[in-house]
Design an enzyme around this catalytic site. Structure first.
Site, PDB file in Angstrom:
ATOM      1  N   CYS A  96      -6.710  -3.748   3.720  1.00 35.60           N
ATOM      2  CA  CYS A  96      -7.022  -4.376   4.672  1.00 35.60           C
ATOM      3  C   CYS A  96      -7.691  -3.667   5.692  1.00 35.60           C
ATOM      4  O   CYS A  96      -7.962  -4.144   7.119  1.00 35.60           O
ATOM      5  CB  CYS A  96      -5.014  -4.202   4.878  1.00 35.60           C
ATOM      6  SG  CYS A  96      -4.840  -5.117   3.931  1.00 35.60           S
ATOM      7  N   HIS A 356      -6.691 -13.862   8.145  1.00 32.04           N
ATOM      8  CA  HIS A 356      -6.782 -12.315   7.775  1.00 32.04           C
ATOM      9  C   HIS A 356      -7.043 -12.019   6.724  1.00 32.04           C
ATOM     10  O   HIS A 356      -6.623 -11.736   5.198  1.00 32.04           O
ATOM     11  CB  HIS A 356      -5.225 -11.697   7.708  1.00 32.04           C
ATOM     12  CG  HIS A 356      -5.028 -10.055   7.221  1.00 32.04           C
ATOM     13  ND1 HIS A 356      -6.564  -9.150   7.462  1.00 32.04           N
ATOM     14  CD2 HIS A 356      -4.275  -8.623   6.017  1.00 32.04           C
ATOM     15  CE1 HIS A 356      -6.173  -8.112   6.293  1.00 32.04           C
ATOM     16  NE2 HIS A 356      -4.729  -8.504   6.039  1.00 32.04           N
ATOM     17  N   CYS A 386      -2.447  -2.121   9.114  1.00 30.13           N
ATOM     18  CA  CYS A 386      -1.014  -1.150   8.670  1.00 30.13           C
ATOM     19  C   CYS A 386      -1.851  -1.413   7.256  1.00 30.13           C
ATOM     20  O   CYS A 386      -3.354  -2.311   7.470  1.00 30.13           O
ATOM     21  CB  CYS A 386      -0.147  -1.762   8.702  1.00 30.13           C
ATOM     22  SG  CYS A 386       0.032  -3.255   7.941  1.00 30.13           S
ATOM     23  N   GLY A 388      -1.526  -1.512   2.436  1.00 29.33           N
ATOM     24  CA  GLY A 388      -1.582  -1.373   1.412  1.00 29.33           C
ATOM     25  C   GLY A 388      -0.746   0.202   1.333  1.00 29.33           C
ATOM     26  O   GLY A 388      -1.754   0.881   0.815  1.00 29.33           O
TER      27      GLY A 388
END
Length: 400
Positions: A96, A356, A386, A388
């Site tokens: 991300c 997203h 955040c 993964g």
């Protein structure tokens, strides 16, 4: 080693596509490399005075770099966008935070004096490339030690862990989700996204059975597809948890799966003077920190203080915070733990409403920060998320 002082890296262009819903949204038939090409061309169009032959490399983030967004999509995008063959391309993956990492890497090349002009971006089609890729295969060794098992957790399950540990209620999550939609809709109505979004022309083809011909229909899209005017707290409350039987994380208080792309152009002071360019912003600092994989959503809690320290700034110095809303649970936990000002966090909505598109999000939200700071005459902005497998990332940008 050289004691040469770092030079500044300036953002002179920041553009993005609208964000489409996956898997049945407006970009369901649009390849991610085409979205990237559109974003690059839009960024280049923002600086007509820049000779593109001075651009050395295109660094592009992509979380699942395979299939339609494989084969080094950065180089593909650079070539297909019409940039000179001399412009290189490299695809980077930090899930991300891929798009933000691309921006950091581009800025760092300039800061250490190894480049004078770079493209940074991100692209992702969650419609065409599945969340875990076409052949997910985790190392079996993650089960060798108990502390590594969290790597195998689905993202939703990590959000449940955060909600439980930080005591984030279901109602608080739903209220946060509703606010995301309300802020996004208000932002759209006020034209807050106009400077960053490059309208995209969709070309759709339909068979005409009566004539045997193919009818071509075009339409321009200029707004993110995700915000829903009919979102209500009552409607959100009716949704069932999707990751844990007695959990609190639902489709309504989680980020939307999406398609989109973004691109920024970063240059040195030498380029500003040579081409008489007006900088939009200065890249200030970046930090990434690791956390236990099973509570990956809390990652920004560690990255934000580190990025502030690197910049020599205090938390109150930041005027605008784009905190990626992977889940309402983790967003609220980060806000609560760090004592962030809720009014400064996602003032015009976040990923729950806007979407997203994984590896593109960092570049997209960086474009939001760059233009929001100028539009509202603010000084410092932050992009944070955040990541993964248990990470947090944060980057700080200064309006000039």
């Amino acid at each position: 080693m050289s004691n040469k002082q770092l030079q500044d890296a300036y953002i002179v262009a920041a553009a993005r596509t609208p964000i489409g819903k996956a898997p049945r949204g407006m970009f369901k038939n649009t390849r991610p490399d085409e979205l990237l090409v559109h974003a690059i061309r839009a960024a280049v169009a923002q600086v007509p005075g820049l000779d593109t032959s001075v651009i050395e490399d295109a660094i592009v983030g992509c979380a699942i770099p395979e299939a339609e967004q494989g084969l080094n999509v950065a180089r593909m995008g650079a070539l297909l966008s019409g940039l000179p063959n001399t412009v290189g391309g490299v695809t980077v993956n930090r899930f991300c935070a891929s798009g933000l990492t691309a921006l950091v890497m581009a800025a760092d090349r300039i800061r250490v004096g190894e480049s004078d002009a770079m493209i940074a971006g991100g692209c992702e089609s969650m419609t065409m490339v599945p969340m875990m890729g076409n052949k997910p295969s985790l190392s079996p060794h993650i089960f060798d030690r108990g502390e590594d098992v969290g790597i195998a957790y689905g993202m939703g399950l990590t959000a449940e862990r955060v909600a439980e540990r930080w005591k984030v209620s279901r109602d608080a999550q739903d209220q946060f989700a509703l606010q995301s939609h309300q802020r996004a809709l208000a932002g759209q109505q006020a034209g807050e996204f106009k400077d960053e979004i490059a309208p995209y022309t969709l070309v759709e083809r339909f068979p005409d059975l009566a004539t045997g011909e193919v009818r071509v229909k075009t339409r321009e899209v200029s707004l993110d597809e995700g915000p829903r005017p009919d979102t209500s707290i009552e409607g959100l409350a009716k949704l069932r948890p999707v990751f844990a039987n007695k959990g609190s994380v639902t489709a309504g208080n989680s980020s939307q799966t999406s398609d989109g792309a973004g691109a920024l152009i970063v240059v040195s002071e030498k380029m500003l003077k040579q081409f008489n360019l007006t900088p939009l912003a200065r890249f200030v600092s970046f930090a990434v920190r690791g956390v236990p994989p099973e509570i990956m959503g809390i990652g920004p809690k560690e990255a934000i203080p580190a990025a502030l320290k690197a910049a020599g700034l205090k938390q109150d110095d930041i005027d605008w915070i784009e905190l990626n809303e992977a889940f309402a649970a983790q967003s609220l936990a980060v806000i609560q733990d760090l004592g962030l000002d809720p009014a400064k966090v996602n003032p015009i909505g976040g990923a729950i409403a806007l979407g997203h598109p994984l590896g593109a999000t960092g570049a997209i939200r960086a474009s939001t920060v760059v233009h929001a700071l100028r539009r509202r005459n603010l000084k410092y902005g932050m992009v944070t998320m955040c990541v993964g497998t248990g990470m947090g990332a944060a980057g700080i940008i200064e309006r000039l």
